[in-house]
Scaffold this motif. Structure first.
Motif, PDB file in Angstrom:
ATOM      1  N   ALA A 490      -1.434   0.188   7.771  1.00 56.01           N
ATOM      2  CA  ALA A 490      -2.761   0.393   8.363  1.00 56.01           C
ATOM      3  C   ALA A 490      -3.761  -0.671   7.936  1.00 56.01           C
ATOM      4  N   ARG A 491      -3.434  -1.437   6.891  1.00 55.74           N
ATOM      5  CA  ARG A 491      -4.348  -2.455   6.335  1.00 55.74           C
ATOM      6  C   ARG A 491      -5.634  -1.810   5.824  1.00 55.74           C
ATOM      7  N   ALA A 492      -5.516  -0.640   5.195  1.00 53.55           N
ATOM      8  CA  ALA A 492      -6.672   0.097   4.695  1.00 53.55           C
ATOM      9  C   ALA A 492      -6.808  -0.098   3.195  1.00 53.55           C
ATOM     10  N   CYS A 493      -8.013  -0.399   2.745  1.00 55.26           N
ATOM     11  CA  CYS A 493      -8.273  -0.559   1.308  1.00 55.26           C
ATOM     12  C   CYS A 493      -9.288   0.485   0.878  1.00 55.26           C
ATOM     13  N   ASN A 494      -8.833   1.401   0.007  1.00 57.73           N
ATOM     14  CA  ASN A 494      -9.679   2.499  -0.453  1.00 57.73           C
ATOM     15  C   ASN A 494      -9.683   2.501  -1.981  1.00 57.73           C
ATOM     16  N   PRO A 495     -10.718   1.942  -2.620  1.00 56.82           N
ATOM     17  CA  PRO A 495     -10.760   1.878  -4.090  1.00 56.82           C
ATOM     18  C   PRO A 495     -10.672   3.253  -4.748  1.00 56.82           C
ATOM     19  N   THR A 496     -11.205   4.279  -4.109  1.00 56.02           N
ATOM     20  CA  THR A 496     -11.109   5.630  -4.673  1.00 56.02           C
ATOM     21  C   THR A 496      -9.662   6.073  -4.768  1.00 56.02           C
ATOM     22  N   TYR A 497      -8.905   5.796  -3.725  1.00 57.47           N
ATOM     23  CA  TYR A 497      -7.481   6.133  -3.723  1.00 57.47           C
ATOM     24  C   TYR A 497      -6.744   5.350  -4.809  1.00 57.47           C
ATOM     25  N   ASP A 498      -7.020   4.055  -4.883  1.00 51.02           N
ATOM     26  CA  ASP A 498      -6.342   3.211  -5.876  1.00 51.02           C
ATOM     27  C   ASP A 498      -6.612   3.705  -7.295  1.00 51.02           C
ATOM     28  N   ALA A 499      -7.850   4.081  -7.561  1.00 49.00           N
ATOM     29  CA  ALA A 499      -8.195   4.555  -8.899  1.00 49.00           C
ATOM     30  C   ALA A 499      -7.478   5.863  -9.215  1.00 49.00           C
ATOM     31  N   ALA A 500      -7.374   6.751  -8.235  1.00 49.17           N
ATOM     32  CA  ALA A 500      -6.679   8.021  -8.454  1.00 49.17           C
ATOM     33  C   ALA A 500      -5.186   7.796  -8.674  1.00 49.17           C
ATOM     34  N   PHE A 501      -4.625   6.832  -7.958  1.00 44.65           N
ATOM     35  CA  PHE A 501      -3.182   6.586  -8.076  1.00 44.65           C
ATOM     36  C   PHE A 501      -2.793   6.125  -9.478  1.00 44.65           C
ATOM     37  N   GLU A 502      -3.674   5.412 -10.158  1.00 43.54           N
ATOM     38  CA  GLU A 502      -3.342   4.853 -11.471  1.00 43.54           C
ATOM     39  C   GLU A 502      -2.870   5.921 -12.452  1.00 43.54           C
ATOM     40  N   ALA A 503      -3.311   7.155 -12.262  1.00 39.21           N
ATOM     41  CA  ALA A 503      -2.917   8.228 -13.181  1.00 39.21           C
ATOM     42  C   ALA A 503      -1.540   8.802 -12.866  1.00 39.21           C
ATOM     43  N   LEU A 504      -0.964   8.449 -11.719  1.00 34.47           N
ATOM     44  CA  LEU A 504       0.291   9.077 -11.310  1.00 34.47           C
ATOM     45  C   LEU A 504       1.527   8.602 -12.075  1.00 34.47           C
ATOM     46  N   PRO A 505       1.760   7.291 -12.218  1.00 33.20           N
ATOM     47  CA  PRO A 505       3.024   6.851 -12.829  1.00 33.20           C
ATOM     48  C   PRO A 505       3.350   7.457 -14.188  1.00 33.20           C
ATOM     49  N   PRO A 506       2.399   7.621 -15.108  1.00 35.85           N
ATOM     50  CA  PRO A 506       2.782   8.170 -16.415  1.00 35.85           C
ATOM     51  C   PRO A 506       2.902   9.693 -16.472  1.00 35.85           C
ATOM     52  N   LEU A 507       2.497  10.390 -15.432  1.00 40.04           N
ATOM     53  CA  LEU A 507       2.516  11.849 -15.483  1.00 40.04           C
ATOM     54  C   LEU A 507       3.947  12.376 -15.427  1.00 40.04           C
ATOM     55  N   PRO A 508       4.322  13.269 -16.317  1.00 45.06           N
ATOM     56  CA  PRO A 508       5.669  13.857 -16.267  1.00 45.06           C
ATOM     57  C   PRO A 508       5.809  14.805 -15.088  1.00 45.06           C
ATOM     58  N   ILE A 509       7.053  15.046 -14.702  1.00 44.84           N
ATOM     59  CA  ILE A 509       7.328  16.019 -13.651  1.00 44.84           C
ATOM     60  C   ILE A 509       6.754  17.369 -14.068  1.00 44.84           C
ATOM     61  N   GLY A 510       6.003  17.983 -13.165  1.00 50.15           N
ATOM     62  CA  GLY A 510       5.399  19.270 -13.491  1.00 50.15           C
ATOM     63  C   GLY A 510       4.112  19.497 -12.731  1.00 50.15           C
ATOM     64  N   PRO A 511       3.351  20.537 -13.064  1.00 49.57           N
ATOM     65  CA  PRO A 511       2.163  20.945 -12.302  1.00 49.57           C
ATOM     66  C   PRO A 511       1.096  19.861 -12.167  1.00 49.57           C
ATOM     67  N   GLU A 512       0.834  19.091 -13.250  1.00 45.13           N
ATOM     68  CA  GLU A 512      -0.214  18.065 -13.169  1.00 45.13           C
ATOM     69  C   GLU A 512       0.177  16.982 -12.167  1.00 45.13           C
ATOM     70  N   ARG A 513       1.418  16.595 -12.211  1.00 46.34           N
ATOM     71  CA  ARG A 513       1.883  15.565 -11.275  1.00 46.34           C
ATOM     72  C   ARG A 513       1.822  16.078  -9.838  1.00 46.34           C
ATOM     73  N   GLU A 514       2.245  17.302  -9.639  1.00 43.64           N
ATOM     74  CA  GLU A 514       2.207  17.892  -8.305  1.00 43.64           C
ATOM     75  C   GLU A 514       0.778  17.943  -7.779  1.00 43.64           C
ATOM     76  N   ALA A 515      -0.180  18.309  -8.629  1.00 43.85           N
ATOM     77  CA  ALA A 515      -1.580  18.397  -8.214  1.00 43.85           C
ATOM     78  C   ALA A 515      -2.119  17.029  -7.806  1.00 43.85           C
ATOM     79  N   LEU A 516      -1.737  15.983  -8.542  1.00 45.52           N
ATOM     80  CA  LEU A 516      -2.227  14.646  -8.221  1.00 45.52           C
ATOM     81  C   LEU A 516      -1.607  14.127  -6.925  1.00 45.52           C
ATOM     82  N   VAL A 517      -0.331  14.397  -6.706  1.00 46.29           N
ATOM     83  CA  VAL A 517       0.296  14.004  -5.440  1.00 46.29           C
ATOM     84  C   VAL A 517      -0.456  14.650  -4.276  1.00 46.29           C
TER      85      VAL A 517
END
Length: 566
Positions: A490-517
């Protein structure tokens, strides 16, 4: 009807003469498996093309370390077992995963397959000049090392809660280092022989490939497992979904027909002929409309649909209320009716597995033409000259809507065009041959170049959607500099989305990760740069005589072709 007769005669001519004499008058029949992929493969492999058709063509011969089975569980392929915390294959700090290869693996030319081939595949794909379309699978990997001939250790830059991305599924298979050693970087696309005739470890080896037409495989004499049943596999491309379904279900002249996106009533009538069986399953595949956030005007020349660091916005689709109104005008339940048992109305982009599904956007299930018109009126997007077409900053809302050629997609286009007309948007419908639209050349008709205002296709997040969500970041916009190989189509740049995504990679499998997805899904959905339409079931058909098919919506449908038999 004539096209079906022509198809039947063609197959009888090509595949009917499969018996040969032994010199004493006895005839031994050659067993041929005929597979129809009406979206013809451009290449037999996933790394230089983004289509499922190319991944699947490669899956007949190329293999990963592990597959996903029909239930979404990991199944060892080239690996002895799946590494876990419990068996020591995944380190306690989650920084490494160690895979052990099966003993005695051979390439289809008889040479040894070793851990060095796994390391090479990583190096091949992460070289930016290669233009590898699966590069994100290897994101966050610090190193891939051959501990010994049969042991591969992957080290991550940060703790990886879900370490089963690289070399897992038929979208991330292993390549022969010896065959592809001169094909890394800018040389990749020029390696015609390697790209069209890759060595593999699977049950069949490729002997002939004609782009957009046909791939022919023979039994691999060096396959590690039980001798495959078929002498030859022929994967035929071209035609359309209904012709493929007719060939299998009515005429009985082919064994397998893939991706049958045709009217459910037609499919049921064909199945009633008795020659074949329709199979289907849901996973995470979502048919969606993608709205171009850059300007696709042909007058821009080389800058057409280029992001240009945000300096080339679309003249009206960059305005969110217009995108939102376009979504509100759509009747998803009506579109789902076109798919019958193979479709359900969908409001989320991450539609599976269930523990990642948001469900917060289900208001989209109710079409709201009046609300869409009111929203546009409220924001000054009005029809100032009375011609029935609204304008934004003086620009009429005229759009070009492209997709690939098949019956369901053209029917969907027609419905959406009529709904958008009711809110003052004029729509030109365009469709391209699927082989071109999803092609590896990234030419002007491909979805990656996106020379249109909106386009429609299906994709999904997979078992673990991190890589798919990663594709939507600002740094993953396709451009000429990266050979249009990135995933933010889509060629869309959303800094809010990018900032939220940064927390995803280190989150372990479980409720917190599911909530962020779910949160990331909601940001995407509520920005309306991609409009979900229906969750699409995978629908194919096979001959009643074909046994061993374990239909799979989580990986290639051909993932267990070694087990297919009559």
């Amino acid at each position: 009807m004539y096209r079906y007769l022509t198809l039947a005669l063609g197959f009888l001519l090509v595949f009917g003469m499969v018996a040969c004499g032994d010199g004493d008058g006895e005839v031994e029949r050659e067993e041929v498996l005929t597979i129809l992929y009406w979206q013809a493969p451009s290449l037999p492999g996933p790394y230089l093309s983004g289509g499922f058709k190319d991944r699947d063509a490669g899956a007949v011969t190329l293999e990963p370390l592990a597959w996903y089975g029909p239930d979404g569980e990991l199944v060892p392929a080239l690996a002895e077992e799946i590494p876990t915390l419990e068996n020591g294959g995944v380190s306690a700090d989650r920084l490494t995963i160690t895979w052990k290869l099966r003993d005695g693996l051979k390439w289809s030319d008889g040479s040894d397959m070793t851990a060095d081939d796994v390391v090479f595949t990583w190096r091949y794909c992460v070289d930016e000049a290669t233009g590898c379309t699966a590069e994100d699978v290897f994101a966050g990997i610090a190193s891939v090392q051959a501990v010994d001939e049969r042991t591969v250790r992957i080290t991550f830059e940060e703790p990886r809660p879900y370490p089963y991305d690289a070399f897992v599924t038929t979208g991330s298979p292993i390549l022969s280092a010896e065959q592809f050693e001169d094909c890394v970087g800018a040389a990749a696309l020029g390696c015609t022989e390697q790209n069209t005739l890759p060595l593999g470890t699977g049950p069949y080896r490729i002997v002939s490939f004609t782009p957009e037409q046909e791939a022919i495989f023979e039994r691999n004499p060096h396959y590690r497992g039980e001798k495959p049943y078929f002498d030859r596999v022929v994967l035929k491309g071209g035609g359309d979904a209904q012709s493929a379904a007719t060939a299998v279900l009515r005429w009985g002249i082919a064994d397998y027909a893939w991706n049958l996106q045709i009217d459910a009533e037609v499919l049921e009538a064909l199945e009633a002929a008795g020659s074949g069986t329709v199979v289907s399953a849901f996973a995470e595949l979502v048919e969606r409309i993608v709205l171009n956030q850059t300007n696709p005007d042909p007058a821009l020349g080389d800058d057409r649909s280029e992001y240009l660091d945000g300096a080339n916005p679309h003249p009206f689709l960059s305005f969110q209320p217009i995108r939102q109104a376009m979504s509100m005008a759509i009747d998803r339940e009506r579109i789902a009716e076109l798919y019958g048992f193979a479709g359900r109305a969908e409001c989320d982009l991450i539609a599976g597995p269930a523990h990642y599904v948001s469900g917060a956007n289900d208001g989209c299930l109710t079409q709201d033409i009046a609300g869409a018109n009111a929203l546009l009126d409220e924001h000054g997007v009005i029809d100032s000259d009375g011609d029935g077409i609204r304008e934004y900053n003086g620009v009429p809302l005229r759009i070009r809507y492209q997709t690939s050629t098949n019956q369901l997609r053209q029917s969907t286009q027609e419905l959406v065009r009529d709904w958008w007309a009711q809110i003052g948007i004029e729509t030109e419908l365009v469709h391209h041959d699927a082989g071109s639209f999803f092609g590896s050349d990234r030419g002007p008709e491909t979805y990656a170049r996106f020379f249109a205002d909106v386009q429609m296709y299906a994709t999904g997040g997979g078992i673990e959607p991190q890589n798919h969500l990663s594709d939507n970041r600002c740094t993953h916009i396709p451009t000429r500099d990266n050979q249009w190989a990135e995933g933010n189509v889509a060629r869309a740049c959303n800094p809010t989305y990018d900032a939220a995504f940064e927390a995803l990679p280190p989150l372990p499998i479980g409720p917190e990760r599911e909530a962020l997805v779910k949160e990331l899904n909601d940001i995407l959905v509520q920005s309306y740069v991609e409009i979900p339409l229906v969750s699409r079931g995978i629908v194919s058909a096979h001959a009643r005589s074909l046994k061993g098919v374990r239909f799979n919506a989580w990986d290639s449908e051909l993932w267990n072709i070694a087990e297919w038999h009559r």
